[in-house]
Design a protein around this motif. Structure first.
Motif, PDB file in Angstrom:
ATOM      1  N   ARG A 170      -4.114   7.085  -1.595  1.00 53.73           N
ATOM      2  CA  ARG A 170      -3.017   6.101  -1.528  1.00 53.73           C
ATOM      3  C   ARG A 170      -3.535   4.680  -1.242  1.00 53.73           C
ATOM      4  O   ARG A 170      -4.447   4.481  -0.448  1.00 53.73           O
ATOM      5  CB  ARG A 170      -1.971   6.424  -0.466  1.00 53.73           C
ATOM      6  CG  ARG A 170      -1.215   7.713  -0.685  1.00 53.73           C
ATOM      7  CD  ARG A 170      -0.001   7.738   0.251  1.00 53.73           C
ATOM      8  NE  ARG A 170       0.662   9.020   0.243  1.00 53.73           N
ATOM      9  CZ  ARG A 170       1.477   9.453  -0.698  1.00 53.73           C
ATOM     10  NH1 ARG A 170       1.738   8.684  -1.741  1.00 53.73           N
ATOM     11  NH2 ARG A 170       2.031  10.637  -0.617  1.00 53.73           N
ATOM     12  N   PHE A 212       7.126   3.463  -2.760  1.00 53.79           N
ATOM     13  CA  PHE A 212       7.963   4.016  -1.682  1.00 53.79           C
ATOM     14  C   PHE A 212       8.975   2.989  -1.181  1.00 53.79           C
ATOM     15  O   PHE A 212      10.106   3.342  -0.857  1.00 53.79           O
ATOM     16  CB  PHE A 212       7.092   4.542  -0.530  1.00 53.79           C
ATOM     17  CG  PHE A 212       6.548   5.929  -0.778  1.00 53.79           C
ATOM     18  CD1 PHE A 212       5.495   6.135  -1.651  1.00 53.79           C
ATOM     19  CD2 PHE A 212       7.117   7.037  -0.167  1.00 53.79           C
ATOM     20  CE1 PHE A 212       4.996   7.418  -1.897  1.00 53.79           C
ATOM     21  CE2 PHE A 212       6.640   8.324  -0.407  1.00 53.79           C
ATOM     22  CZ  PHE A 212       5.578   8.512  -1.271  1.00 53.79           C
ATOM     23  N   ARG A 241      -3.569  -1.871   5.474  1.00 49.83           N
ATOM     24  CA  ARG A 241      -4.629  -1.988   4.462  1.00 49.83           C
ATOM     25  C   ARG A 241      -5.481  -3.216   4.755  1.00 49.83           C
ATOM     26  O   ARG A 241      -6.717  -3.158   4.732  1.00 49.83           O
ATOM     27  CB  ARG A 241      -4.018  -2.090   3.051  1.00 49.83           C
ATOM     28  CG  ARG A 241      -3.494  -0.781   2.537  1.00 49.83           C
ATOM     29  CD  ARG A 241      -2.988  -0.882   1.105  1.00 49.83           C
ATOM     30  NE  ARG A 241      -1.635  -1.417   0.991  1.00 49.83           N
ATOM     31  CZ  ARG A 241      -0.529  -0.711   1.196  1.00 49.83           C
ATOM     32  NH1 ARG A 241      -0.596   0.555   1.527  1.00 49.83           N
ATOM     33  NH2 ARG A 241       0.667  -1.262   1.053  1.00 49.83           N
ATOM     34  N   GLY A 296       2.556   1.773  -1.662  1.00 46.77           N
ATOM     35  CA  GLY A 296       3.311   0.770  -0.908  1.00 46.77           C
ATOM     36  C   GLY A 296       4.502   0.277  -1.706  1.00 46.77           C
ATOM     37  O   GLY A 296       5.639   0.236  -1.213  1.00 46.77           O
ATOM     38  N   ARG A 331      -3.905   6.246  10.150  1.00 44.11           N
ATOM     39  CA  ARG A 331      -3.084   6.397  11.363  1.00 44.11           C
ATOM     40  C   ARG A 331      -3.888   6.207  12.642  1.00 44.11           C
ATOM     41  O   ARG A 331      -3.347   6.319  13.735  1.00 44.11           O
ATOM     42  CB  ARG A 331      -2.409   7.780  11.350  1.00 44.11           C
ATOM     43  CG  ARG A 331      -1.538   7.990  10.089  1.00 44.11           C
ATOM     44  CD  ARG A 331      -0.744   9.278  10.169  1.00 44.11           C
ATOM     45  NE  ARG A 331      -0.171   9.638   8.858  1.00 44.11           N
ATOM     46  CZ  ARG A 331       0.985  10.242   8.688  1.00 44.11           C
ATOM     47  NH1 ARG A 331       1.725  10.561   9.725  1.00 44.11           N
ATOM     48  NH2 ARG A 331       1.418  10.548   7.477  1.00 44.11           N
TER      49      ARG A 331
HETATM   50  P1  2DT Z   1       0.620  10.545   3.706  1.00 45.20           P
HETATM   51  O1  2DT Z   1       1.497  11.773   3.710  1.00 45.20           O
HETATM   52  O2  2DT Z   1      -0.272  10.448   2.477  1.00 45.20           O
HETATM   53  O3  2DT Z   1      -0.099  10.345   5.001  1.00 45.20           O
HETATM   54  O4  2DT Z   1       1.604   9.285   3.571  1.00 45.20           O
HETATM   55  N1  2DT Z   1       3.549   5.291   2.227  1.00 45.20           N
HETATM   56  C1  2DT Z   1       2.201   5.221   2.143  1.00 45.20           C
HETATM   57  C2  2DT Z   1       4.346   4.157   2.133  1.00 45.20           C
HETATM   58  O5  2DT Z   1       5.568   4.229   2.226  1.00 45.20           O
HETATM   59  N2  2DT Z   1       3.744   2.946   1.961  1.00 45.20           N
HETATM   60  C3  2DT Z   1       2.400   2.816   1.851  1.00 45.20           C
HETATM   61  O6  2DT Z   1       1.887   1.690   1.687  1.00 45.20           O
HETATM   62  C4  2DT Z   1       1.586   4.008   1.946  1.00 45.20           C
HETATM   63  C5  2DT Z   1       0.097   3.894   1.863  1.00 45.20           C
HETATM   64  C6  2DT Z   1       3.820   7.687   1.513  1.00 45.20           C
HETATM   65  C7  2DT Z   1       2.648   9.112   4.436  1.00 45.20           C
HETATM   66  C8  2DT Z   1       3.820   8.499   3.740  1.00 45.20           C
HETATM   67  O7  2DT Z   1       3.729   7.074   3.723  1.00 45.20           O
HETATM   68  C9  2DT Z   1       4.172   6.585   2.463  1.00 45.20           C
HETATM   69  C10 2DT Z   1       3.997   8.941   2.299  1.00 45.20           C
END
Ligand code: 2DT
Length: 217
Positions: free
Chosen positions: A98, A106, A77, A103, A46
């Motif tokens: 993650r 979700f 990424r 990716g 972030r």
């Molecule tokens: P955290 O709570 O771990 O910060 O994640 N996510 C994450 C996606 O939808 N796509 C992605 O490629 C990645 C890496 C998972 C925040 C949220 O983002 C989602 C939970």
């Protein structure tokens, strides 16, 4: 050690399943007890400009359509690949909370096509070890509602189904190792950490080449 590269180790799974705690424990263990240079990273990162957009989206401060946010997660990424490659090649082991697997899971849980979801991450650095944290259905990681966008019981269940589907259906996921993350009297934090360490030790021992491979190629 010589000029051996570091390993790329990924922790995957649902929210609040113990990835952060366990990845921190592992990083401390490798650096302090094993004298292995090691860094812990997390996606989304972030702190970058793209990561800032993702953060705003997750906190419901901005709207974004499903494909666009998927591409931003992937871009987040890609923008880290050069520095990750440099660190791995100079011998640092990276423990990453993650990666592209989240990716896909979700975004697929929102109804996007799995192949499309995978396509923008093809060619990322291929992990040496993926640990997928799995916990029994009745476990309370599925029974919470958090503040961020994806933190509802219903959506977490959809994501879990996607993780499970691709883990069992596609040869590309066969390298994913499952960690039983049930935290109870039989399996406490230390037991789970021991299991993780044994996977990691094997991976570090068996690192064959200094080359980095590409994901999903
Ligand atoms: P955290 O709570 O771990 O910060 O994640 N996510 C994450 C996606 O939808 N796509 C992605 O490629 C990645 C890496 C998972 C925040 C949220 O983002 C989602 C939970």
């Amino acid at each position: 050690m010589g000029s051996k590269r570091g390993a790329l180790i990924i922790f995957e799974g649902l929210d609040r399943i113990g990835k952060t705690t366990q990845s921190k424990l592992l990083c401390d263990y490798l650096s302090q007890d094993c004298n292995i240079r090691c860094e812990r990273l997390a996606f989304p990162d972030r702190t970058t400009q793209i990561g800032g957009l993702i953060d705003a989206y997750l906190q419901r401060k901005i709207e974004c359509n499903d494909r666009t946010i998927h591409l931003l997660f992937s871009a987040n990424r890609w923008e880290c690949m050069d520095s990750m490659r440099a660190k791995l090649l100079r011998g640092d082991t990276l423990i990453v909370d993650r990666y592209a697997y989240s990716g896909v899971a979700f975004s697929q849980a929102k109804g996007l096509d799995k192949t499309w979801c995978q396509s923008c991450d093809v060619g990322l650095i291929k992990p040496d070890l993926v640990l997928y944290f799995h916990r029994g259905k009745q476990a309370n990681c599925l029974s919470y509602t958090g503040e961020e966008r994806y933190e509802t019981k219903h959506f977490q269940e959809e994501v879990e189904t996607c993780f499970e589907q691709f883990r069992s259906s596609s040869h590309q996921w066969k390298d994913i190792n499952v960690i039983n993350a049930d935290n109870n009297q039989m399996r406490n934090r230390e037991t789970i950490q021991e299991e993780i360490r044994s996977y990691v030790k094997d991976t570090l021992k068996n690192l064959k080449s200094n080359d980095l491979e590409e994901l999903w190629k």
